[in-house]
Design a protein around this motif. Structure first.
Motif, mmCIF file in Angstrom:
data_model
loop_
_atom_site.group_PDB
_atom_site.id
_atom_site.type_symbol
_atom_site.label_atom_id
_atom_site.label_comp_id
_atom_site.label_asym_id
_atom_site.label_seq_id
_atom_site.Cartn_x
_atom_site.Cartn_y
_atom_site.Cartn_z
ATOM 1 N N GLY A 33 57.715 47.008 62.680
ATOM 2 C CA GLY A 33 58.696 47.191 63.735
ATOM 3 C C GLY A 33 60.111 47.358 63.259
ATOM 4 N N THR A 34 60.352 47.138 61.991
ATOM 5 C CA THR A 34 61.694 47.363 61.444
ATOM 6 C C THR A 34 61.575 48.233 60.215
ATOM 7 O OG1 THR A 34 61.595 45.393 60.067
ATOM 8 C CG2 THR A 34 62.527 45.121 62.264
ATOM 9 N N ASP A 35 62.698 48.734 59.779
ATOM 10 C CA ASP A 35 62.698 49.511 58.555
ATOM 11 C C ASP A 35 63.510 48.780 57.499
ATOM 12 O OD1 ASP A 35 65.600 51.042 58.386
ATOM 13 O OD2 ASP A 35 64.970 50.573 60.424
ATOM 14 N N THR A 36 63.074 48.880 56.279
ATOM 15 C CA THR A 36 63.769 48.264 55.152
ATOM 16 C C THR A 36 64.318 49.361 54.273
ATOM 17 O OG1 THR A 36 62.315 46.348 55.179
ATOM 18 C CG2 THR A 36 63.542 46.755 53.154
ATOM 19 N N GLN A 37 65.556 49.228 53.890
ATOM 20 C CA GLN A 37 66.148 50.195 52.981
ATOM 21 C C GLN A 37 66.005 49.728 51.544
ATOM 22 O OE1 GLN A 37 70.208 51.240 54.266
ATOM 23 N NE2 GLN A 37 69.331 53.205 54.856
ATOM 24 N N TYR A 38 65.607 50.646 50.698
ATOM 25 C CA TYR A 38 65.527 50.395 49.260
ATOM 26 C C TYR A 38 66.537 51.302 48.590
ATOM 27 C CZ TYR A 38 61.209 47.917 50.228
ATOM 28 O OH TYR A 38 60.292 47.027 50.712
ATOM 29 N N PHE A 39 67.298 50.710 47.695
ATOM 30 C CA PHE A 39 68.385 51.434 47.050
ATOM 31 C C PHE A 39 68.034 51.798 45.616
ATOM 32 C CE2 PHE A 39 71.926 51.101 50.041
ATOM 33 C CZ PHE A 39 71.437 50.144 50.933
ATOM 34 N N GLY A 40 68.583 52.923 45.188
ATOM 35 C CA GLY A 40 68.482 53.311 43.795
ATOM 36 C C GLY A 40 69.444 52.517 42.943
ATOM 37 N N PRO A 41 69.466 52.786 41.627
ATOM 38 C CA PRO A 41 70.289 52.007 40.704
ATOM 39 C C PRO A 41 71.771 52.371 40.731
ATOM 40 C CG PRO A 41 69.099 53.683 39.522
ATOM 41 C CD PRO A 41 68.608 53.753 40.929
ATOM 42 N N GLY A 42 72.117 53.478 41.370
ATOM 43 C CA GLY A 42 73.529 53.853 41.480
ATOM 44 C C GLY A 42 73.971 54.834 40.406
ATOM 45 N N THR A 43 75.003 55.605 40.764
ATOM 46 C CA THR A 43 75.673 56.512 39.826
ATOM 47 C C THR A 43 77.155 56.189 39.862
ATOM 48 O OG1 THR A 43 74.117 58.345 40.100
ATOM 49 C CG2 THR A 43 76.338 58.901 39.354
ATOM 50 N N ARG A 44 77.709 55.871 38.700
ATOM 51 C CA ARG A 44 79.148 55.593 38.620
ATOM 52 C C ARG A 44 79.865 56.876 38.277
ATOM 53 N NH1 ARG A 44 82.315 51.213 38.441
ATOM 54 N NH2 ARG A 44 80.490 49.838 38.388
ATOM 55 N N LEU A 45 80.676 57.355 39.204
ATOM 56 C CA LEU A 45 81.412 58.614 39.033
ATOM 57 C C LEU A 45 82.897 58.326 38.895
ATOM 58 C CD1 LEU A 45 81.512 61.744 39.078
ATOM 59 C CD2 LEU A 45 81.848 61.571 41.550
ATOM 60 N N THR A 46 83.473 58.873 37.842
ATOM 61 C CA THR A 46 84.915 58.762 37.632
ATOM 62 C C THR A 46 85.516 60.152 37.642
ATOM 63 O OG1 THR A 46 84.631 56.787 36.271
ATOM 64 C CG2 THR A 46 86.739 57.940 36.103
ATOM 65 N N VAL A 47 86.506 60.363 38.511
ATOM 66 C CA VAL A 47 87.190 61.656 38.598
ATOM 67 C C VAL A 47 88.611 61.472 38.079
ATOM 68 C CG1 VAL A 47 87.863 63.572 40.074
ATOM 69 C CG2 VAL A 47 85.816 62.238 40.629
ATOM 70 N N LEU A 48 88.915 62.142 36.973
ATOM 71 C CA LEU A 48 90.222 61.983 36.328
ATOM 72 C C LEU A 48 91.238 62.988 36.864
ATOM 73 C CD1 LEU A 48 88.944 61.499 32.682
ATOM 74 C CD2 LEU A 48 89.565 59.739 34.345
#
Lengths: 116, 114
Positions: B99-114
């Protein structure tokens, strides 16, 4: 605007002690409230999900409570361990989200540090 | 981790350059999301997808576009990166059940814009 406020922003406790994190929300009506744990450098991981009709939900040493009347939730951690050091995020979902989850409102999180 | 991978995990780029981040899932879930996470803010939804070629905007979609040509891949593109897009980007999927949904997250991407 729907808001989720978490307190404290940060907390330091000694290993073995208990602690309680707070979440106040203005989302109304809502479908469910979730607590996530986010380790440094990783994505959030779901700890508990409570619907509006549930008062408490446990996951091991983690116990979440919900008071829909006061729009407050708490996450209680028992006998803390070093591995509990993380950010804890409260997330509230309105009824329309369903599988879309496009209406989730995230709190900014509480940063918890467990010291040996 | 529900079979979610993100690539690259880290990227440094210059202002004005295009950037594409990739999210890949192995379990054919219908819903996929892109979030950004910044200090002092909760996770904020950029775009999401509810099927192949079906996407919609989230709270902070300006400056971003997405594409989903296959169930397993969801791409996030910054057409012309700006310093304000320096952030950690998370992909997520929804898994429905009970009856509910669970979100699963990826490990992430760290983006730096100079």
């Amino acid at each position: 605007k729907n808001q989720v406020e978490q307190s404290p922003q940060s907390l330091i406790i000694l290993e073995g002690k208990n602690c309680t994190l707070q979440c106040n929300y203005t989302v109304s009506p809502f479908s469910n409230l979730r607590w996530y744990k986010q380790d440094t450098g990783r994505g959030p991981v779901s700890l508990t999900i409570m619907t509006f009709s549930e008062n408490t939900k446990s996951n091991g040493r983690y116990t979440a409570t919900l008071d829909a009347d006061t729009k407050q939730s708490s996450l209680h951690i028992t006998a803390s361990q070093l591995s509990d050091s993380a950010s804890y995020i409260c997330v509230v979902s309105p009824p329309s989200s369903g599988g879309g989850a496009d209406g989730l409102t995230f709190g900014k999180g509480t940063h918890l540090i467990i010291q040996p | 981790d529900a079979g979610i991978t993100q690539s690259p995990r880290h990227k440094v780029t210059e202002t004005g350059t295009p950037v594409t981040l990739r999210c890949h899932q192995t379990e054919n879930h219908r819903y996929m999301y892109w979030y950004r996470q910044d200090p002092g803010h909760g996770l904020r939804l950029i775009h999401y997808s509810y099927g192949v070629k079906d996407t919609d905007k989230g709270e902070v979609s300006d400056g971003y576009s997405v594409s989903r040509s296959k169930t397993e891949d969801f791409l996030l593109t910054l057409e012309s990166a700006t310093s304000s897009q320096t952030s950690v980007y998370f992909c997520a999927i929804s898994v429905e059940g009970g009856g509910t949904d669970t979100q699963y997250f990826g490990p992430g991407t760290r983006l730096t814009v100079l």
